[in-house]
Design an enzyme around this catalytic site. Structure first.
Site, PDB file in Angstrom:
ATOM      1  N   ARG A  64       0.885  -1.181   0.000  1.00  0.00           N
ATOM      2  CA  ARG A  64       0.000   0.000   0.000  1.00  0.00           C
ATOM      3  C   ARG A  64       0.912   1.217   0.000  1.00  0.00           C
ATOM      4  O   ARG A  64       1.689   1.416   0.950  1.00  0.00           O
ATOM      5  CB  ARG A  64      -0.927  -0.018   1.211  1.00  0.00           C
ATOM      6  N   GLN A 101     -10.116  -3.672  -3.975  1.00  0.00           N
ATOM      7  CA  GLN A 101     -11.404  -3.097  -3.609  1.00  0.00           C
ATOM      8  C   GLN A 101     -12.436  -3.342  -4.707  1.00  0.00           C
ATOM      9  O   GLN A 101     -13.549  -3.813  -4.462  1.00  0.00           O
ATOM     10  CB  GLN A 101     -11.235  -1.587  -3.396  1.00  0.00           C
ATOM     11  N   ASP A 143     -16.853   7.709  -2.578  1.00  0.00           N
ATOM     12  CA  ASP A 143     -15.645   7.546  -1.764  1.00  0.00           C
ATOM     13  C   ASP A 143     -15.373   8.915  -1.131  1.00  0.00           C
ATOM     14  O   ASP A 143     -15.999   9.920  -1.498  1.00  0.00           O
ATOM     15  CB  ASP A 143     -14.482   7.091  -2.669  1.00  0.00           C
ATOM     16  N   CYS A 176     -16.405   2.281  -0.410  1.00  0.00           N
ATOM     17  CA  CYS A 176     -15.274   1.409  -0.078  1.00  0.00           C
ATOM     18  C   CYS A 176     -14.962   1.429   1.415  1.00  0.00           C
ATOM     19  O   CYS A 176     -14.377   0.480   1.931  1.00  0.00           O
ATOM     20  CB  CYS A 176     -14.052   1.828  -0.880  1.00  0.00           C
ATOM     21  N   ARG A 222     -14.189  -8.302   0.700  1.00  0.00           N
ATOM     22  CA  ARG A 222     -12.747  -8.083   0.552  1.00  0.00           C
ATOM     23  C   ARG A 222     -12.004  -9.375   0.908  1.00  0.00           C
ATOM     24  O   ARG A 222     -11.035  -9.752   0.270  1.00  0.00           O
ATOM     25  CB  ARG A 222     -12.265  -6.946   1.475  1.00  0.00           C
TER      26      ARG A 222
HETATM   27  N1   CP Z   1     -11.497   0.189   1.677  1.00  0.00           N
HETATM   28  C1   CP Z   1     -10.255   0.020   2.174  1.00  0.00           C
HETATM   29  O1   CP Z   1      -9.286  -0.228   1.456  1.00  0.00           O
HETATM   30  O2   CP Z   1     -10.189   0.120   3.522  1.00  0.00           O
HETATM   31  P1   CP Z   1      -8.839   0.264   4.354  1.00  0.00           P
HETATM   32  O3   CP Z   1      -8.217   1.570   3.967  1.00  0.00           O
HETATM   33  O4   CP Z   1      -9.291   0.229   5.795  1.00  0.00           O
HETATM   34  O5   CP Z   1      -7.945  -0.890   4.022  1.00  0.00           O
HETATM   35  N1  NVA Z   2      -9.565   6.969  -1.985  1.00  0.00           N
HETATM   36  C1  NVA Z   2      -9.298   6.543  -0.625  1.00  0.00           C
HETATM   37  C2  NVA Z   2      -9.613   5.104  -0.486  1.00  0.00           C
HETATM   38  C3  NVA Z   2      -9.381   4.518   0.876  1.00  0.00           C
HETATM   39  C4  NVA Z   2      -9.704   3.075   0.952  1.00  0.00           C
HETATM   40  C5  NVA Z   2      -7.866   6.826  -0.282  1.00  0.00           C
HETATM   41  O1  NVA Z   2      -6.995   6.637  -1.135  1.00  0.00           O
HETATM   42  O2  NVA Z   2      -7.589   7.291   0.828  1.00  0.00           O
END
Ligand code: CP
Ligand code: NVA
Length: 343
Positions: A130, A160, A252, A292, A320
């Site tokens: 991430r 997602q 979102d 999400c 998920r």
């Molecule tokens: N939707 C999602 O990716 O949630 P997190 O940021 O909690 O992993």
């Molecule tokens: N668009 C959001 C999604 C989080 C799951 C972000 O990148 O923070």
């Protein structure tokens, strides 16, 4: 407690580990990366979801499919759902997860990403990242002999979108021809939803404020996919027009992780894009609300909508787990073990 039983019409007499579509995807995807939904063919997206439904229906069948396999998660940003779904997912298939918090030390800072990849591949079977920069993920993938999975970058959130379309299949029984509307920022989540919807034959309408539309490269790829799959991608700036006749309305946060410095500027721009009861009234009476998560209640969505009986946000969150388990099975060759166990 798992949510409703799957309604996906892929339930058939063929056991999923013998299903030709799943086997073809397993053969092609073993050892590969998932940086973007664009890495997958339409058939592979369908196969992941087909396997996801089976994993959800019969988790015990996969209990040893990834025995002793090691997964590392290196996250530069916070996570609840993605992290827990990956960790519980691999643990319930016999593997193990190691979490490395990179929130205070971005990847590539202490040593090059290529050198990190050349170390990790000696110890683990899959790398889950991430990140802020999408290039961090593609660079790790280019330098690693083990699969790399995008667990969210600034550009995409493929895991997602796979779970979200699995949830739509479950709810409606199909995704082809569904009118899927995304309202809000043309961000990472929006990008992956556009690509996944296009690969599954859904008509995807995106409504964003001017200046916040999705990336043109994603739009171009999604439109090519949509043409091949008999559906269309529409970009609008009017959220109420976008919601007209929708089967699903998705939003979102207006301010993604890393964009917090823009909060004050964005608030008034995104206010007309809030998903509230007035906006949902434009959609079909059977329409579902999707997000999400995490949600900023009172900002991009009201409590009345996210807590309504039309909201399927927690089914998305649950899926998920099942979709990510399916993805791990395909990338790590887990179906081979399944066959060995059943012999
Ligand atoms: N939707 C999602 O990716 O949630 P997190 O940021 O909690 O992993
Ligand atoms: N668009 C959001 C999604 C989080 C799951 C972000 O990148 O923070």
């Amino acid at each position: 407690m798992f949510s409703r039983a799957t309604l996906e019409p892929t339930d058939s007499a063929i056991p999923v580990e013998k299903d030709p579509d799943v086997l073809a995807a397993a053969a092609r995807m073993a050892g590969e990366d998932l940086c973007s939904i664009a890495d997958l063919s339409s058939a592979e997206v369908r196969a992941i979801l087909k396997l996801g439904h089976d994993v959800k229906r019969s988790p015990a069948a996969y209990r040893h499919a990834l025995d002793a396999r090691q997964m590392v998660l290196m996250f530069e940003k916070a996570s609840l759902r993605t992290r827990l779904a990956f960790e519980t997912g691999i643990n319930t298939m016999g593997g193990n997860a190691i979490f490395v918090d990179q929130t205070s030390s971005p990847l590539g800072e202490r040593e090059t990403i290529a050198d990190v990849a050349r170390n990790l591949e000696r110890w683990v079977d899959v790398i889950v990242l991430r990140t802020y920069a999408h290039d961090t993920i593609t660079e790790m993938a280019a330098n690693s002999r083990v699969p790399v999975i995008n667990a969210l970058s600034d550009f995409e959130h493929p895991c997602q979108a796979l779970a979200d379309f699995m949830t739509l299949q479950e709810h409606f029984g199909h995704t082809a021809g569904l009118n899927f509307t995304y309202v809000g920022d043309g961000n990472n989540v929006c990008h992956s939803l556009m690509l996944t919807g296009a690969q599954l034959g859904a008509n995807v309408t995106v409504a964003t404020p001017r200046g916040y539309s999705p990336d043109i490269e994603i739009v171009t790829i999604a439109r090519e996919m949509a043409q091949a799959n008999g559906c269309e991608i529409r970009l609008l700036q009017d959220p109420h027009a976008a919601a007209e006749g929708a089967d699903a309305v998705y939003t979102d946060v207006c301010v993604s992780m890393g964009m917090e410095h823009e909060s004050t500027k964005r608030a008034p721009i995104f206010r007309p894009f809030q998903v509230n009861e007035a906006l949902m009234s434009k959609a079909r009476p059977t329409a579902v609300f999707m997000h999400c998560l995490p949600a900023r209640r009172g900002e991009e969505v009201t409590d009345a909508v996210i807590d309504s009986p039309h909201s399927i946000v927690f089914d998305q969150a649950e899926n998920r787990l099942h979709a990510q388990k399916a993805l791990l099975l395909l990338l790590l060759g887990g179906l081979e073990n399944l066959k060995a166990f059943s012999c």
